[in-house]
Design an enzyme around this catalytic site. Structure first.
Site, PDB file in Angstrom:
ATOM      1  N   ARG A  60       0.924  -1.060  -0.040  1.00 18.18           N
ATOM      2  CA  ARG A  60       0.066   0.120   0.011  1.00 18.18           C
ATOM      3  C   ARG A  60       0.702   1.392  -0.054  1.00 18.18           C
ATOM      4  O   ARG A  60       0.391   2.422  -0.386  1.00 18.18           O
ATOM      5  CB  ARG A  60      -0.993   0.027   1.240  1.00 18.18           C
ATOM      6  N   LYS A 211      -6.221   4.456 -19.972  1.00 22.37           N
ATOM      7  CA  LYS A 211      -6.740   4.825 -21.439  1.00 22.37           C
ATOM      8  C   LYS A 211      -5.344   4.423 -22.382  1.00 22.37           C
ATOM      9  O   LYS A 211      -4.947   3.211 -22.300  1.00 22.37           O
ATOM     10  CB  LYS A 211      -7.155   6.131 -21.437  1.00 22.37           C
TER      11      LYS A 211
END
Length: 404
Positions: A60, A211
């Site tokens: 994390r 993307k």
């Protein structure tokens, strides 16, 4: 278009590689698929004690696969560091949380990714952050809403989703810095191949890695790249660690894999988009086509000056029957997929109805709403042009739209 001296192709493949050794993998480093590492004394108990170059401790907080992606993105953007997040929205939310506090003022593009608009409309005011929307393609409109001493951040998206409106990054940087504010640029559609906002004066660059940078539609991710490394601690320890939005190592590895072909893909995306934009411009059913690479457009000069590649995303509107045409696309397309998102190797199309987006996402002034309607009509078809043979894409469109 890339050239034999382009700075991207080698960086996308080799940037931030470790020194080579015998039997080292040639592909991106193996996925470091672990939640934690075996040296807790390396960092201390609290993320607040984390040093800027801390060794791996807990995924994390950081992971070698993710770190390689951050370093490579930093090189491609000409920055001084990067922090990756679990999604593009995670990156935007992390940036806003790190740079804004109660009483601050944010200026945002009035047309931008719907998720960002909704975050700003629905969440930031509850944190005591004031927001003004402006047409960032017009520097005077932005200057009119600035509040010296209170405006902390101008956030722009160029090209802006879904009508691909451009903003002059250098002009926005000047406006921001003249009043002691910062400029962040969502450059997801442009990619580093087209535009490097930090070199034009921006303080932060945001990407939805989902993307074009990933490019294959198989991983979510986001990143913030910074000009000043002093901002990294707040973006990482202050936001990423405590708000819990880390990028998974496997996703980072998939994005690294996609990044290797980004320069070549963007060249083909642009070439195909040009062919499709010109086809659509000549079609009798089409009302308008929006793409930064079209000659003669209102922002053609800015596009030529600011973008080295015009990307593969275009939008178009029809004279009539948009909703019915969208249904036919879903049912009858053979090559293009009727689906959300953008930047994938395969072509994607999705209809964004004007009434829907004005109701759910954008909350525009009367003048801004009229300007949006003038460009979008009853809705735009957002067309992420892929890498297929453009003749096959045209055949799909001719089948649904008719032969003109």
């Amino acid at each position: 278009m890339t050239t034999p001296t382009d700075p991207f192709s080698t960086l996308a493949l080799h940037g931030a590689e470790e020194a080579r050794s015998a039997a080292a993998p040639v592909s991106p480093s193996p996925v470091t698929a672990t939640s934690f590492f075996a040296d807790p004394s390396a960092i201390g108990f609290s993320a607040n004690d984390m040093a800027s170059k801390a060794p791996p401790f807990y995924t994390r907080w950081g992971n070698p696969t993710v770190s390689l992606l951050e370093e490579r993105l930093t090189l491609l953007e000409g920055g001084e560091g990067a922090v990756c997040y679990a999604s593009g929205m995670g990156a935007v939310a992390g940036l806003f949380a790190a740079r804004l506090k109660a009483g601050d003022h944010l200026v945002l593009s009035d047309v931008c990714y719907a998720g960002v608009a909704e975050l700003v409309n629905d969440w930031l005011p509850r944190q005591g952050i004031e927001v003004s929307f402006a047409d960032t393609s017009d520097p005077a409109a932005v200057a009119a809403v600035l509040r010296p001493g209170q405006t902390r951040l101008i956030h722009i998206e160029t090209p802006a989703n879904p009508i691909l409106k451009l903003t002059d990054i250098a002009a926005m940087a000047t406006l921001a810095h003249d009043i002691g504010a910062e400029l962040s640029v969502d450059s997801t559609i442009a990619t580093p191949i087209a535009t490097q906002p930090l070199k034009l004066g921006a303080d932060f660059v945001v990407h939805s890695l989902t993307k074009y940078i990933c490019g294959h539609g198989d991983a979510l991710g986001g990143a913030v790249i910074v000009k000043d490394p002093a901002h990294l601690a707040a973006l990482r320890a202050g936001v990423l660690v405590h708000m819990g939005a880390p990028l998974a190592p496997l996703s980072a590895w998939l994005i690294l894999r996609g990044l290797e072909t980004l320069p070549l893909r963007m060249e083909k995306h642009e070439a195909n988009a040009r062919i499709l934009a010109e086809f659509l411009q000549s079609h009798s059913a089409v009302r308008s086509v929006l793409w930064p690479g079209l000659a003669g457009g209102a922002q053609a000069e800015l596009a030529q000056r600011q973008m080295q590649n015009f990307s593969g995303l275009l939008s178009f509107s029809l004279h009539k029957d948009s909703a019915a045409t969208a249904q036919r696309m879903f049912e009858e397309f053979r090559t293009i997929s009727y689906a959300v998102s953008l930047g994938k190797t395969k072509s994607l199309m999705f209809h964004i109805g004007t009434e829907d987006i004005l109701r759910s996402s954008f909350r525009l002034s009367a003048a801004s709403e009229a300007a949006y309607r003038a460009q979008a009509g009853e809705g735009v078809f957002r067309f992420s042009v892929g890498l297929e043979n453009p003749a096959d894409l045209i055949a799909d469109l001719e089948h649904v739209l008719g032969h003109g």
